[in-house]
Design a protein around this motif. Structure first.
Motif, PDB file in Angstrom:
ATOM      1  N   ILE A 176       7.666 -14.554  20.271  1.00 53.94           N
ATOM      2  CA  ILE A 176       6.386 -14.894  20.701  1.00 53.94           C
ATOM      3  C   ILE A 176       6.237 -16.415  21.389  1.00 53.94           C
ATOM      4  CG2 ILE A 176       3.907 -15.378  19.709  1.00 53.94           C
ATOM      5  CD1 ILE A 176       4.647 -13.042  17.758  1.00 53.94           C
ATOM      6  N   LEU A 196      -3.469 -14.155  23.561  1.00 53.40           N
ATOM      7  CA  LEU A 196      -1.897 -13.516  23.700  1.00 53.40           C
ATOM      8  C   LEU A 196      -1.520 -13.845  22.455  1.00 53.40           C
ATOM      9  CD1 LEU A 196      -0.168 -11.751  25.278  1.00 53.40           C
ATOM     10  CD2 LEU A 196       0.601 -13.800  26.322  1.00 53.40           C
ATOM     11  N   TYR A 197      -1.440 -14.999  21.863  1.00 55.89           N
ATOM     12  CA  TYR A 197      -0.926 -15.315  20.501  1.00 55.89           C
ATOM     13  C   TYR A 197      -1.472 -14.193  19.431  1.00 55.89           C
ATOM     14  CZ  TYR A 197      -0.298 -17.768  16.249  1.00 55.89           C
ATOM     15  OH  TYR A 197      -0.007 -18.068  14.806  1.00 55.89           O
ATOM     16  N   LEU A 200      -0.166 -10.806  19.995  1.00 50.91           N
ATOM     17  CA  LEU A 200       1.338 -10.545  19.365  1.00 50.91           C
ATOM     18  C   LEU A 200       1.483 -10.438  18.103  1.00 50.91           C
ATOM     19  CD1 LEU A 200       2.708 -12.119  22.724  1.00 50.91           C
ATOM     20  CD2 LEU A 200       2.640  -9.821  22.202  1.00 50.91           C
ATOM     21  N   TYR A 201       0.880 -11.963  17.623  1.00 51.84           N
ATOM     22  CA  TYR A 201       1.299 -12.028  16.041  1.00 51.84           C
ATOM     23  C   TYR A 201       0.727 -11.004  15.223  1.00 51.84           C
ATOM     24  CZ  TYR A 201       1.705 -14.219  11.692  1.00 51.84           C
ATOM     25  OH  TYR A 201       2.093 -14.089  10.179  1.00 51.84           O
TER      26      TYR A 201
END
Length: 244
Positions: A176, A196-197, A200-201
């Motif tokens: 990531i 986005l972080y 994804l996380y």
């Protein structure tokens, strides 16, 4: 695995704390380099980092105490142990503290959040290695050749093959971080890198929870972290859509 790396007299160096410290140091170095390259005020970045770190640790410990309420009542001294943190508690409390600080200082929270998230993911990667050394956040039993066996853990079951969820999580966090660094190479609208972080996380954390076997608290049929993953995923998508 061994959490006690080195003991000198009454002082013991634990792998869990060591990995967290290494992650924080490298994350701050990365953050400082990227902040200077993007003409951010390093003093503001430093203050925001310290505020978010301190409140993040408090929030991570607080959520752990909520999830492990019965165990804490039986042994209140667990609150002061060097282990026992929930990542989502740290993310949420650190973000709230940063939002409040930016509001008071009339700063754009999203620009600083976009700057920080690659470092956050990078630090989390080291933190999960610390989990592996400590034996916490362990996986379900498996017959796979990829399974790992703990021999001297005071947390994970010993002598049986377990899915290495800590190492899988660590690898995912480093991936990531790499994706975010690549995505941030081009100019993006404020909030998109941070969104986005979170996307994804939250996806990675939701999936890995199915393979873990430590008690994490449950809300309905989902673990506490899976429930928070759905919330963060929805929040990140709403933020990204709002900023298009």
């Amino acid at each position: 695995m061994y959490d006690d790396i080195l003991t000198i007299g009454p002082i013991t160096l634990h792998g869990y704390g060591l990995m967290i410290a290494i992650g924080i140091i490298f994350a701050l170095l990365m953050l400082d380099k990227r902040a200077r390259a993007r003409k951010f005020d390093p003093n503001i970045v430093y203050r925001l980092s310290m505020i978010s770190l301190l409140t993040g640790f408090v929030g991570a410990k607080l959520l752990y105490c909520i999830i492990e309420f019965k165990a804490i009542i039986d042994n209140p001294w667990q609150v002061f142990s060097g282990s026992g943190f929930v990542v989502y508690g740290g993310i949420i409390s650190g973000m709230l503290a940063a939002i409040i600080y930016c509001k008071l200082q009339q700063l754009s929270f999203f620009s600083y959040f976009d700057l920080a998230v690659p470092s956050i993911a990078f630090a989390q990667g080291f933190g999960r290695i610390g989990c592996f050394l400590a034996g916490c956040c362990y996986g379900r039993e498996t017959n796979s050749s990829l399974g790992i066996v703990f021999r001297h853990s005071s947390i994970a079951p010993n002598g049986v093959k377990l899915i290495p969820t800590q190492l899988l999580s660590s690898a995912g966090d480093f991936v990531i971080a790499a994706i975010l660094l690549l995505y941030a190479r081009k100019e993006r609208k404020q909030g998109h890198i941070g969104a986005l972080y979170l996307i994804l996380y939250s996806i990675g954390r939701f999936v890995i929870e199915f393979f873990r076997n430590d008690f994490r608290g449950y809300i309905g049929g989902l673990s506490t972290s899976q429930f928070l993953s759905l919330y963060c995923f929805g929040l990140s998508n709403l933020n990204a859509l709002h900023r298009y």
